[in-house]
Design an enzyme around this catalytic site. Sequence first.
Site, PDB file in Angstrom:
ATOM      1  CB  ILE A 163      -4.266  -1.222   2.217  1.00 35.42           C
ATOM      2  CG1 ILE A 163      -5.380  -2.324   1.635  1.00 35.42           C
ATOM      3  CG2 ILE A 163      -3.742  -2.418   3.658  1.00 35.42           C
ATOM      4  CD1 ILE A 163      -4.499  -3.615   1.081  1.00 35.42           C
ATOM      5  CE  LYS A 164     -10.096   4.675   2.239  1.00 36.67           C
ATOM      6  NZ  LYS A 164      -9.106   3.992   4.257  1.00 36.67           N
ATOM      7  NE  ARG A 165      -0.639  -0.381   0.265  1.00 30.40           N
ATOM      8  CZ  ARG A 165      -0.475   0.081   1.403  1.00 30.40           C
ATOM      9  NH1 ARG A 165      -1.626   0.725   2.055  1.00 30.40           N
ATOM     10  NH2 ARG A 165      -0.290  -0.222   2.458  1.00 30.40           N
ATOM     11  CG  ASP A 214      -7.108   6.759   4.512  1.00 28.01           C
ATOM     12  OD1 ASP A 214      -8.713   7.499   4.615  1.00 28.01           O
ATOM     13  OD2 ASP A 214      -7.135   5.468   3.998  1.00 28.01           O
TER      14      ASP A 214
END
Lengths: 315, 315
Positions: free
Chosen positions: A103-105, B107
């Site tokens: 999710i790379k939050r 991303d």
Amino acid sequence: MEYENHAMQSLKTAAHQNGPLCVGLDTDPSYLPAQVVAQFASPEEAVLAYNKALICRMAEKKAASCFKVQIAYYEAQGLRGLEVYAKTLAEVKKVGLLSIADIKRGDIAATASAYAKAHFSGDFEADIITINPYMGFDTLKPFTEYCKKSPAGASKGLFVLLRTSNPGMSDIEGKELKAGGRVLDAVGSELLALSHDFTLMYETQACSPVGAVVGCTEEKDALALRNAYKDIFFLIPGYGAQGGAARIAATLLLQSGGVVNSSRGILCAYKKDALCLTKERELTLQDCADAALRAALFAKEELLSAKRALEEAYA
Amino acid sequence: MEYENHAMQSLKTAAHQNGPLCVGLDTDPSYLPAQVVAQFASPEEAVLAYNKALICRMAEKKAASCFKVQIAYYEAQGLRGLEVYAKTLAEVKKVGLLSIADIKRGDIAATASAYAKAHFSGDFEADIITINPYMGFDTLKPFTEYCKKSPAGASKGLFVLLRTSNPGMSDIEGKELKAGGRVLDAVGSELLALSHDFTLMYETQACSPVGAVVGCTEEKDALALRNAYKDIFFLIPGYGAQGGAARIAATLLLQSGGVVNSSRGILCAYKKDALCLTKERELTLQDCADAALRAALFAKEELLSAKRALEEAYA
């Protein structure tokens, strides 16, 4: 109960048992043959069916230690896509393997707490999530709270972006700092500090619940990072479709180890699979899933033999 | 049609007409009085009703130029929360104001394209989104594609994280680089380059579709950043509940200008609102929304007068 396991340690154990392959479910509907998608009520239903078939096959044959689900592909399909995302995570849980929500939050204070709640409980609950540390290390705290020992059940894990596999990593992550080292080393130092804190909490454990994302794109860098962060468990993207080589991935699997992600190389394996290419009828979902399993088993063996070769070389 | 507007220019125009306030809809159910939430079928329904009431009132009274919807609070409520998120964005569109989706995604390659599709079309379509540049500038490209002139309709806008308002900004964003400047200046240089490219595309426009997030927490830094990035439109968090002052926000509103976000200061205004505090009956949703409107109109005037004072001082 005095001793509680955390998800990163469970993942390390799973990688030891099933091998280091992480199957990336970045399942865009366009990755499937059009006639396969057409057999379902919607593209989202086709994605879910494919994910389920892959999850069951990989678990049955012990081809993978875990699944990384890239939420972007599901967000791109709106609410129905996110329903498929939730059901995919549930399916991974059902077969007893671990889920990594890619999710790379990253955000501050109460907002980070909201993200932690979103992805460590409820509809989107995953075992481990990926985190972007750019806004600072105070933004990690709401997530690491979920990594602490808890009487409520197994604790969670994090993979923090350290060195990504795209060329643009040199724009920020790779920049040299005035005080020495690169930007990514500032992140790495924080991971070591967190690892130290967690060692005190999980004294019988072998790894920190906070791991790092390290792409396998450059051998020299891979070796340097592996040596600099010996005790940190890695999530390793960039193997397979992104062009990384097994030998670089294997370098990153030394020391504390890690899991190596392959997404399109497995999801789209049917496009290069000899059995699929020579079929005289149209491909079915099962054909695609079978090809994916073959690709996964091949990747697993490739990674394990590359690792063995390195271990012998260093022995 | 030769000339197409983009969302950042529309936002700049809206800020000129309605003032620079951006109302942040970080609407956690716990921000509402328990008896108000209890009147709805679910906490999510209460959040949606409150958001709708706020959006209508702010639009009617021209209290705000736009709404920033923080997706984390909706993700935290799972699928039903994201349904409310989608409906909130639709409501902003309905009243003719602009939506900023505070998603801070970031991303690589195909994944970034999936995020761009997710938030610039379909269920979650917003006019402008916030982006985290940590993984490198190649990660911005799939998003800037949507900022280009298009015969299909109004183009989109981005706010890239430049200098956030949390203490941890010094961990990475604020680090000094060996080559000079801070990490955030590397991001700023990229924004200037993008601005230049877009100037050639939108020759009659006054600003780049790619703006920056600059927190209003330190006056000296605010002035330095405003002068370094004169032509970049800013999204300014940290005013109000986060402790930033109007004067610092006003500094950032000079030159190309920007919009100033207030979330909890408006959403929870009823807690400090004299009319609400002296009510002899239990508060209703309408009472809370009325208090929010009063707080918004107060914030708008505070920001405008702080800006006028600065302009006079610099004149």
